[in-house]
Design a protein around this motif. Structure first.
Motif, PDB file in Angstrom:
ATOM      1  N   GLY A 234      50.392  -7.921   8.953  1.00 60.48           N
ATOM      2  CA  GLY A 234      50.322  -7.714  10.325  1.00 60.48           C
ATOM      3  C   GLY A 234      48.622  -7.360  10.839  1.00 60.48           C
ATOM      4  O   GLY A 234      48.155  -7.751  11.986  1.00 60.48           O
ATOM      5  N   GLU A 235      47.979  -6.811   9.916  1.00 56.89           N
ATOM      6  CA  GLU A 235      46.699  -6.295  10.147  1.00 56.89           C
ATOM      7  C   GLU A 235      45.841  -7.316  10.186  1.00 56.89           C
ATOM      8  O   GLU A 235      44.943  -7.734  11.036  1.00 56.89           O
ATOM      9  CB  GLU A 235      45.990  -5.376   9.138  1.00 56.89           C
ATOM     10  CG  GLU A 235      46.498  -3.846   9.076  1.00 56.89           C
ATOM     11  CD  GLU A 235      46.007  -3.125   8.187  1.00 56.89           C
ATOM     12  OE1 GLU A 235      46.413  -1.868   8.308  1.00 56.89           O
ATOM     13  OE2 GLU A 235      45.858  -3.654   7.136  1.00 56.89           O
ATOM     14  N   SER A 236      46.086  -8.440   9.278  1.00 60.33           N
ATOM     15  CA  SER A 236      45.329  -9.860   9.134  1.00 60.33           C
ATOM     16  C   SER A 236      45.553 -10.722  10.382  1.00 60.33           C
ATOM     17  O   SER A 236      44.780 -11.157  11.144  1.00 60.33           O
ATOM     18  CB  SER A 236      45.504 -10.625   7.983  1.00 60.33           C
ATOM     19  OG  SER A 236      45.179 -10.069   6.790  1.00 60.33           O
ATOM     20  N   LEU A 237      46.739 -10.775  11.053  1.00 57.76           N
ATOM     21  CA  LEU A 237      47.018 -11.387  12.187  1.00 57.76           C
ATOM     22  C   LEU A 237      46.202 -10.708  13.411  1.00 57.76           C
ATOM     23  O   LEU A 237      45.817 -11.792  14.064  1.00 57.76           O
ATOM     24  CB  LEU A 237      48.675 -11.353  12.430  1.00 57.76           C
ATOM     25  CG  LEU A 237      49.010 -12.038  13.838  1.00 57.76           C
ATOM     26  CD1 LEU A 237      48.686 -13.626  13.778  1.00 57.76           C
ATOM     27  CD2 LEU A 237      50.923 -11.744  13.910  1.00 57.76           C
ATOM     28  N   GLY A 238      46.317  -9.675  13.245  1.00 61.04           N
ATOM     29  CA  GLY A 238      45.594  -8.715  14.424  1.00 61.04           C
ATOM     30  C   GLY A 238      44.174  -9.178  14.678  1.00 61.04           C
ATOM     31  O   GLY A 238      43.421  -9.156  15.637  1.00 61.04           O
ATOM     32  N   VAL A 239      43.424  -9.478  13.519  1.00 59.47           N
ATOM     33  CA  VAL A 239      42.075 -10.055  13.496  1.00 59.47           C
ATOM     34  C   VAL A 239      41.754 -11.175  14.377  1.00 59.47           C
ATOM     35  O   VAL A 239      40.955 -11.248  14.964  1.00 59.47           O
ATOM     36  CB  VAL A 239      41.597 -10.175  11.983  1.00 59.47           C
ATOM     37  CG1 VAL A 239      40.113 -10.547  11.967  1.00 59.47           C
ATOM     38  CG2 VAL A 239      41.591  -8.553  11.253  1.00 59.47           C
ATOM     39  N   SER A 240      42.725 -12.071  13.766  1.00 59.83           N
ATOM     40  CA  SER A 240      42.455 -13.344  14.599  1.00 59.83           C
ATOM     41  C   SER A 240      43.005 -13.467  15.867  1.00 59.83           C
ATOM     42  O   SER A 240      42.626 -14.034  16.836  1.00 59.83           O
ATOM     43  CB  SER A 240      43.553 -14.317  13.769  1.00 59.83           C
ATOM     44  OG  SER A 240      42.979 -14.964  12.509  1.00 59.83           O
ATOM     45  N   THR A 274      45.176  -5.792  16.340  1.00 57.68           N
ATOM     46  CA  THR A 274      44.493  -6.478  17.330  1.00 57.68           C
ATOM     47  C   THR A 274      43.676  -5.635  18.288  1.00 57.68           C
ATOM     48  O   THR A 274      42.422  -5.965  18.843  1.00 57.68           O
ATOM     49  CB  THR A 274      45.723  -7.002  18.356  1.00 57.68           C
ATOM     50  OG1 THR A 274      46.218  -7.823  17.298  1.00 57.68           O
ATOM     51  CG2 THR A 274      44.980  -7.896  19.610  1.00 57.68           C
ATOM     52  N   ARG A 275      44.074  -4.595  18.839  1.00 60.08           N
ATOM     53  CA  ARG A 275      43.395  -3.883  19.639  1.00 60.08           C
ATOM     54  C   ARG A 275      42.004  -3.102  18.990  1.00 60.08           C
ATOM     55  O   ARG A 275      40.908  -3.034  19.778  1.00 60.08           O
ATOM     56  CB  ARG A 275      43.972  -2.534  20.170  1.00 60.08           C
ATOM     57  CG  ARG A 275      45.466  -3.086  20.861  1.00 60.08           C
ATOM     58  CD  ARG A 275      45.866  -1.979  21.958  1.00 60.08           C
ATOM     59  NE  ARG A 275      47.235  -2.226  22.245  1.00 60.08           N
ATOM     60  CZ  ARG A 275      47.268  -3.169  23.444  1.00 60.08           C
ATOM     61  NH1 ARG A 275      46.322  -3.739  23.975  1.00 60.08           N
ATOM     62  NH2 ARG A 275      48.570  -3.347  23.812  1.00 60.08           N
ATOM     63  N   ARG A 276      41.905  -2.906  17.633  1.00 61.60           N
ATOM     64  CA  ARG A 276      40.720  -2.739  17.069  1.00 61.60           C
ATOM     65  C   ARG A 276      39.895  -3.711  17.342  1.00 61.60           C
ATOM     66  O   ARG A 276      38.573  -3.542  17.024  1.00 61.60           O
ATOM     67  CB  ARG A 276      40.818  -2.220  15.473  1.00 61.60           C
ATOM     68  CG  ARG A 276      41.533  -1.083  15.449  1.00 61.60           C
ATOM     69  CD  ARG A 276      41.472  -0.183  13.894  1.00 61.60           C
ATOM     70  NE  ARG A 276      41.913  -1.254  12.996  1.00 61.60           N
ATOM     71  CZ  ARG A 276      43.060  -1.447  12.542  1.00 61.60           C
ATOM     72  NH1 ARG A 276      44.249  -0.584  12.779  1.00 61.60           N
ATOM     73  NH2 ARG A 276      43.379  -2.197  11.414  1.00 61.60           N
ATOM     74  N   HIS A 277      40.148  -4.897  17.033  1.00 58.75           N
ATOM     75  CA  HIS A 277      39.217  -6.175  16.946  1.00 58.75           C
ATOM     76  C   HIS A 277      39.028  -6.752  18.353  1.00 58.75           C
ATOM     77  O   HIS A 277      38.334  -7.734  18.499  1.00 58.75           O
ATOM     78  CB  HIS A 277      39.833  -7.117  16.026  1.00 58.75           C
ATOM     79  CG  HIS A 277      39.747  -6.777  14.365  1.00 58.75           C
ATOM     80  ND1 HIS A 277      40.938  -5.950  14.179  1.00 58.75           N
ATOM     81  CD2 HIS A 277      38.734  -7.050  13.597  1.00 58.75           C
ATOM     82  CE1 HIS A 277      40.612  -5.701  12.895  1.00 58.75           C
ATOM     83  NE2 HIS A 277      39.163  -6.133  12.459  1.00 58.75           N
ATOM     84  N   ILE A 278      39.221  -6.201  19.233  1.00 57.99           N
ATOM     85  CA  ILE A 278      39.067  -6.440  20.606  1.00 57.99           C
ATOM     86  C   ILE A 278      37.650  -5.938  21.101  1.00 57.99           C
ATOM     87  O   ILE A 278      37.533  -4.534  20.914  1.00 57.99           O
ATOM     88  CB  ILE A 278      40.192  -5.957  21.842  1.00 57.99           C
ATOM     89  CG1 ILE A 278      41.338  -6.895  21.483  1.00 57.99           C
ATOM     90  CG2 ILE A 278      39.491  -6.369  23.308  1.00 57.99           C
ATOM     91  CD1 ILE A 278      42.482  -6.565  22.361  1.00 57.99           C
TER      92      ILE A 278
END
Length: 326
Positions: A234-240, A274-278
């Motif tokens: 889930g974390e990796s998906l959020g990065v992309s 996702t929110r961390r990588h925006i």
């Protein structure tokens, strides 16, 4: 802005051809209601021609069922989990080996036919009937056997110059390890998709899983190996997806697919990552929503491609054909 004419009824067949199963249905518009539904296994290992013949028989059977209901079929929409160009030609064979086969021509022998990428078909359904209705510009992300996306503007999926504006997770993200100097080439689809969850879990755990649902259930029950696999996926998906948001600046992200709609640890890890990588503060709290049509989005959207071509006035806002690059 025009509105759908509720007095007119159009019926189309939608076929959602995925790596695990092929879902077919007779869909009534403008409501997008599935009147008849049939599901068969894909078995892609048997080869593209065999899968094509199975899918043609499924479509033919649905046409006969429609006739039995005294309903006329306006056309057949086929969504396939591959790259599809602007002419409806399948241009990749990663899972469904239809590249180079006369797919659209074969279905056109049964009824007027349109072949489209499955993610754009699902994005279309969410745009005109689901979670995308309030938004002028959103990104649709599907997570299941594979992972891909479609940008949607004014109710129309963006296809790009060659039909390839959907690749999110299939190519490597090449980098060098800052600790040991090793060349790293992780592929998101091999880490965060449904089959990846199974493969990664089986490489760590004493028991073996056959399906991603088993890994998700094991994580919910506290299995440490499953928790690690699901959380990091889930974390990796959020990065992309965070990178996608940084690049496209959509009003919202809508997530579909079997794994994308699984909820629990996978969803929570994905949302937080996702929110961390925006990067932009003004984008960080954008809506990230589950697909309202759920697993039916691909089937309904495939059928809706017929309306885009023949009866766009029956779609909310009279929205037209997929946006193509000039």
């Amino acid at each position: 802005m025009s509105t759908p004419n509720s007095d007119r009824k159009i019926h189309a067949i939608g076929l959602d051809v995925g790596g695990t199963k092929i879902a077919g249905g007779l869909v009534a518009f403008p409501a997008g209601r599935i009147l008849v539904r049939r599901v068969i296994p894909t078995g892609p290992e048997r080869g593209g021609e065999v899968v094509l013949q199975d899918t043609l028989r499924l479509a033919e059977g649905l046409i006969h069922e429609a006739a039995g209901l005294q309903l006329k079929v306006s056309g057949i929409g086929v969504g396939v989990a591959e790259l599809v160009d602007l002419k409806g030609q399948v241009t990749s064979g990663q899972t469904i080996r239809w590249e180079g086969l006369p797919v659209q021509e074969q279905f056109s022998l049964l009824a007027p036919a349109i072949v489209e990428s499955d993610v754009r078909a699902a994005a279309l359904a969410e745009a005109v009937l689901g979670s995308g209705l309030p938004f002028e510009l959103f990104a649709y992300v599907t997570v299941g056997t594979g992972i891909s996306y479609s940008l949607v503007e004014a109710g129309r999926p963006y296809a790009g110059a060659r039909g390839n504006a959907l690749i999110l997770s299939s190519s490597p993200l090449t980098t060098t390890c800052t600790h040991c100097g090793a060349l790293l080439q992780p592929v998101l689809e091999e880490f965060a998709s449904g089959p990846a969850l199974v493969a990664r879990y089986n490489s760590q755990a004493a028991t073996r899983a056959q399906r991603a649902e088993e890994v998700l259930a094991a994580a919910e029950s506290g299995d440490s190996a499953a928790v690690d696999v699901v959380k990091t996926a889930g974390e990796s998906l959020g990065v992309s997806v965070g990178f996608l948001i940084n690049t496209l600046d959509p009003q919202a992200v809508i997530v579909g697919g079997g794994l994308g709609l699984a909820g629990g640890l996978y969803w929570n890890s994905f949302i937080n990552s996702t929110r961390r990588h925006i990067w932009a503060d003004t984008s960080r709290e954008l809506p990230i929503l589950e697909a309202q049509l759920g697993a039916d989005a691909g089937l309904i959207g495939a059928a809706a491609t017929i309306l885009l071509k023949e009866h766009p006035d029956l779609l909310p806002g009279g929205r037209g054909a997929p946006i193509k690059s000039s």
